[in-house]
Design a protein around this motif. Structure first.
Motif, PDB file in Angstrom:
ATOM      1  N   GLY A  11       0.766  -1.090   0.074  1.00  0.00           N
ATOM      2  CA  GLY A  11      -0.103  -0.097  -0.049  1.00  0.00           C
ATOM      3  C   GLY A  11       0.902   1.168   0.243  1.00  0.00           C
ATOM      4  O   GLY A  11       0.389   2.227  -0.938  1.00  0.00           O
ATOM      5  N   ALA A  12       1.890   1.324   0.891  1.00  0.00           N
ATOM      6  CA  ALA A  12       2.759   2.461   1.100  1.00  0.00           C
ATOM      7  C   ALA A  12       3.407   2.645  -0.160  1.00  0.00           C
ATOM      8  O   ALA A  12       3.663   3.639  -0.837  1.00  0.00           O
ATOM      9  CB  ALA A  12       3.900   2.285   2.116  1.00  0.00           C
ATOM     10  N   ALA A  13       4.172   1.470  -0.950  1.00  0.00           N
ATOM     11  CA  ALA A  13       4.707   1.756  -2.344  1.00  0.00           C
ATOM     12  C   ALA A  13       3.879   2.064  -3.517  1.00  0.00           C
ATOM     13  O   ALA A  13       4.121   3.038  -4.341  1.00  0.00           O
ATOM     14  CB  ALA A  13       5.132   0.231  -2.714  1.00  0.00           C
ATOM     15  N   ALA A  14       2.421   1.725  -3.326  1.00  0.00           N
ATOM     16  CA  ALA A  14       1.503   2.126  -4.428  1.00  0.00           C
ATOM     17  C   ALA A  14       1.241   3.635  -4.127  1.00  0.00           C
ATOM     18  O   ALA A  14       1.289   4.508  -5.246  1.00  0.00           O
ATOM     19  CB  ALA A  14       0.330   1.561  -4.351  1.00  0.00           C
ATOM     20  N   MET A  15       0.880   3.954  -3.068  1.00  0.00           N
ATOM     21  CA  MET A  15       0.943   5.466  -2.704  1.00  0.00           C
ATOM     22  C   MET A  15       2.039   6.341  -3.254  1.00  0.00           C
ATOM     23  O   MET A  15       1.927   7.254  -3.743  1.00  0.00           O
ATOM     24  CB  MET A  15       0.646   5.855  -1.253  1.00  0.00           C
ATOM     25  CG  MET A  15      -0.858   5.343  -0.924  1.00  0.00           C
ATOM     26  SD  MET A  15      -1.271   6.163   0.559  1.00  0.00           S
ATOM     27  CE  MET A  15      -0.430   5.055   1.646  1.00  0.00           C
ATOM     28  N   LYS A  16       3.496   5.765  -2.983  1.00  0.00           N
ATOM     29  CA  LYS A  16       4.594   6.457  -3.279  1.00  0.00           C
ATOM     30  C   LYS A  16       4.580   6.648  -5.096  1.00  0.00           C
ATOM     31  O   LYS A  16       4.827   7.558  -5.436  1.00  0.00           O
ATOM     32  CB  LYS A  16       5.873   5.946  -2.968  1.00  0.00           C
ATOM     33  CG  LYS A  16       6.948   6.635  -3.311  1.00  0.00           C
ATOM     34  CD  LYS A  16       8.276   5.893  -2.784  1.00  0.00           C
ATOM     35  CE  LYS A  16       9.555   6.597  -2.693  1.00  0.00           C
ATOM     36  NZ  LYS A  16      10.686   6.201  -2.071  1.00  0.00           N
ATOM     37  N   TYR A  17       4.321   5.600  -5.491  1.00  0.00           N
ATOM     38  CA  TYR A  17       4.346   5.429  -6.753  1.00  0.00           C
ATOM     39  C   TYR A  17       3.521   6.450  -7.761  1.00  0.00           C
ATOM     40  O   TYR A  17       3.654   7.142  -8.510  1.00  0.00           O
ATOM     41  CB  TYR A  17       4.149   4.125  -7.603  1.00  0.00           C
ATOM     42  CG  TYR A  17       3.815   3.749  -9.085  1.00  0.00           C
ATOM     43  CD1 TYR A  17       5.116   3.734  -9.726  1.00  0.00           C
ATOM     44  CD2 TYR A  17       2.671   4.049  -9.717  1.00  0.00           C
ATOM     45  CE1 TYR A  17       5.135   3.392 -10.972  1.00  0.00           C
ATOM     46  CE2 TYR A  17       2.779   3.848 -11.083  1.00  0.00           C
ATOM     47  CZ  TYR A  17       3.742   3.686 -11.698  1.00  0.00           C
ATOM     48  OH  TYR A  17       3.864   3.682 -13.022  1.00  0.00           O
ATOM     49  N   ASP A  18       2.241   6.469  -7.030  1.00  0.00           N
ATOM     50  CA  ASP A  18       1.089   7.076  -7.686  1.00  0.00           C
ATOM     51  C   ASP A  18       1.159   8.680  -7.179  1.00  0.00           C
ATOM     52  O   ASP A  18       0.634   9.535  -7.763  1.00  0.00           O
ATOM     53  CB  ASP A  18      -0.190   6.863  -7.024  1.00  0.00           C
ATOM     54  CG  ASP A  18      -0.561   5.616  -7.865  1.00  0.00           C
ATOM     55  OD1 ASP A  18      -0.018   4.919  -8.548  1.00  0.00           O
ATOM     56  OD2 ASP A  18      -1.832   5.188  -7.046  1.00  0.00           O
ATOM     57  N   GLY A  19       2.465   9.012  -6.151  1.00  0.00           N
ATOM     58  CA  GLY A  19       2.547  10.489  -5.838  1.00  0.00           C
ATOM     59  C   GLY A  19       1.529  10.975  -5.123  1.00  0.00           C
ATOM     60  O   GLY A  19       1.312  12.116  -4.743  1.00  0.00           O
ATOM     61  N   VAL A  20       0.836  10.008  -4.316  1.00  0.00           N
ATOM     62  CA  VAL A  20       0.102  10.328  -3.133  1.00  0.00           C
ATOM     63  C   VAL A  20       0.797  11.001  -1.956  1.00  0.00           C
ATOM     64  O   VAL A  20       1.857  10.370  -1.574  1.00  0.00           O
ATOM     65  CB  VAL A  20      -0.619   9.168  -2.625  1.00  0.00           C
ATOM     66  CG1 VAL A  20      -1.744   9.423  -1.487  1.00  0.00           C
ATOM     67  CG2 VAL A  20      -1.843   8.603  -3.827  1.00  0.00           C
ATOM     68  N   ARG A  21       0.189  12.028  -1.337  1.00  0.00           N
ATOM     69  CA  ARG A  21       0.700  12.766  -0.300  1.00  0.00           C
ATOM     70  C   ARG A  21      -0.007  12.224   0.867  1.00  0.00           C
ATOM     71  O   ARG A  21      -1.203  12.436   1.377  1.00  0.00           O
ATOM     72  CB  ARG A  21       0.590  14.177  -0.350  1.00  0.00           C
ATOM     73  CG  ARG A  21       1.235  14.783  -1.715  1.00  0.00           C
ATOM     74  CD  ARG A  21       1.032  16.401  -1.727  1.00  0.00           C
ATOM     75  NE  ARG A  21       1.682  16.931  -3.119  1.00  0.00           N
ATOM     76  CZ  ARG A  21       1.013  17.855  -3.626  1.00  0.00           C
ATOM     77  NH1 ARG A  21       0.487  18.801  -3.025  1.00  0.00           N
ATOM     78  NH2 ARG A  21       1.633  18.366  -4.874  1.00  0.00           N
ATOM     79  N   PRO A  22       0.782  11.323   1.727  1.00  0.00           N
ATOM     80  CA  PRO A  22      -0.084  10.388   2.630  1.00  0.00           C
ATOM     81  C   PRO A  22      -0.576  11.255   3.741  1.00  0.00           C
ATOM     82  O   PRO A  22      -1.697  10.777   4.264  1.00  0.00           O
ATOM     83  CB  PRO A  22       1.076   9.372   3.243  1.00  0.00           C
ATOM     84  CG  PRO A  22       2.180   9.318   2.014  1.00  0.00           C
ATOM     85  CD  PRO A  22       2.218  10.942   1.271  1.00  0.00           C
ATOM     86  N   SER A  23      -0.060  12.485   4.157  1.00  0.00           N
ATOM     87  CA  SER A  23      -0.614  13.102   5.432  1.00  0.00           C
ATOM     88  C   SER A  23      -1.903  13.804   4.976  1.00  0.00           C
ATOM     89  O   SER A  23      -2.628  14.194   5.634  1.00  0.00           O
ATOM     90  CB  SER A  23       0.466  14.097   5.800  1.00  0.00           C
ATOM     91  OG  SER A  23       0.558  15.213   4.555  1.00  0.00           O
ATOM     92  N   THR A  24      -2.225  13.834   3.511  1.00  0.00           N
ATOM     93  CA  THR A  24      -3.588  14.406   3.221  1.00  0.00           C
ATOM     94  C   THR A  24      -4.931  13.378   3.022  1.00  0.00           C
ATOM     95  O   THR A  24      -5.850  13.968   2.603  1.00  0.00           O
ATOM     96  CB  THR A  24      -3.359  15.349   1.938  1.00  0.00           C
ATOM     97  OG1 THR A  24      -3.211  14.254   0.813  1.00  0.00           O
ATOM     98  CG2 THR A  24      -2.237  15.967   1.870  1.00  0.00           C
ATOM     99  N   VAL A  25      -4.301  12.123   3.106  1.00  0.00           N
ATOM    100  CA  VAL A  25      -5.609  11.022   2.969  1.00  0.00           C
ATOM    101  C   VAL A  25      -6.484  11.277   4.017  1.00  0.00           C
ATOM    102  O   VAL A  25      -6.317  11.189   5.260  1.00  0.00           O
ATOM    103  CB  VAL A  25      -4.854   9.799   2.952  1.00  0.00           C
ATOM    104  CG1 VAL A  25      -5.784   8.642   2.936  1.00  0.00           C
ATOM    105  CG2 VAL A  25      -3.985   9.682   1.702  1.00  0.00           C
ATOM    106  N   VAL A  26      -7.741  11.033   3.569  1.00  0.00           N
ATOM    107  CA  VAL A  26      -8.824  11.429   4.396  1.00  0.00           C
ATOM    108  C   VAL A  26      -9.718  10.005   3.868  1.00  0.00           C
ATOM    109  O   VAL A  26     -10.096  10.223   2.730  1.00  0.00           O
ATOM    110  CB  VAL A  26      -9.764  12.493   4.342  1.00  0.00           C
ATOM    111  CG1 VAL A  26     -10.977  12.525   5.407  1.00  0.00           C
ATOM    112  CG2 VAL A  26      -8.753  13.658   4.922  1.00  0.00           C
TER     113      VAL A  26
END
Length: 86
Positions: free
Chosen positions: A66-81
């Motif tokens: 999950g973390a790798a996918a978010m990094k690949y996608d450029g997701v800013r984890p602190s903004t996930v709601v």
């Protein structure tokens, strides 16, 4: 089967939209995965999916995959709601 809505910011909306990672990571956990963008060029996006097993969904979000996918996608984890259909 509740629906999950996740909103967040990304580095590059076009890259996020084209990414195969959502389908890869959530295969077997989420169905009817849909993406949304905020009009006007902002980097705010959303994704919805139907999830049968919320515990499995949460575990996948916290996993290395999950973390790798978010990094690949450029997701800013602190903004996930996350929202869960009530």
């Amino acid at each position: 089967m509740p629906k999950i809505v996740a909103t967040h910011e990304v580095d590059d909306v076009a890259h996020w939209l084209a990414s195969p990672k959502r389908e890869e990571v959530f295969a077997g956990i989420g169905a009817n995965i849909r993406t949304y963008v905020l009009p006007g060029g902002a980097n705010r996006v959303a994704v919805t999916m139907d999830v049968e097993d919320l515990a499995a969904f949460e575990a996948k979000m916290k996993s290395d995959a999950g973390a790798a996918a978010m990094k690949y996608d450029g997701v800013r984890p602190s903004t996930v709601v996350l929202y869960v259909e009530g």
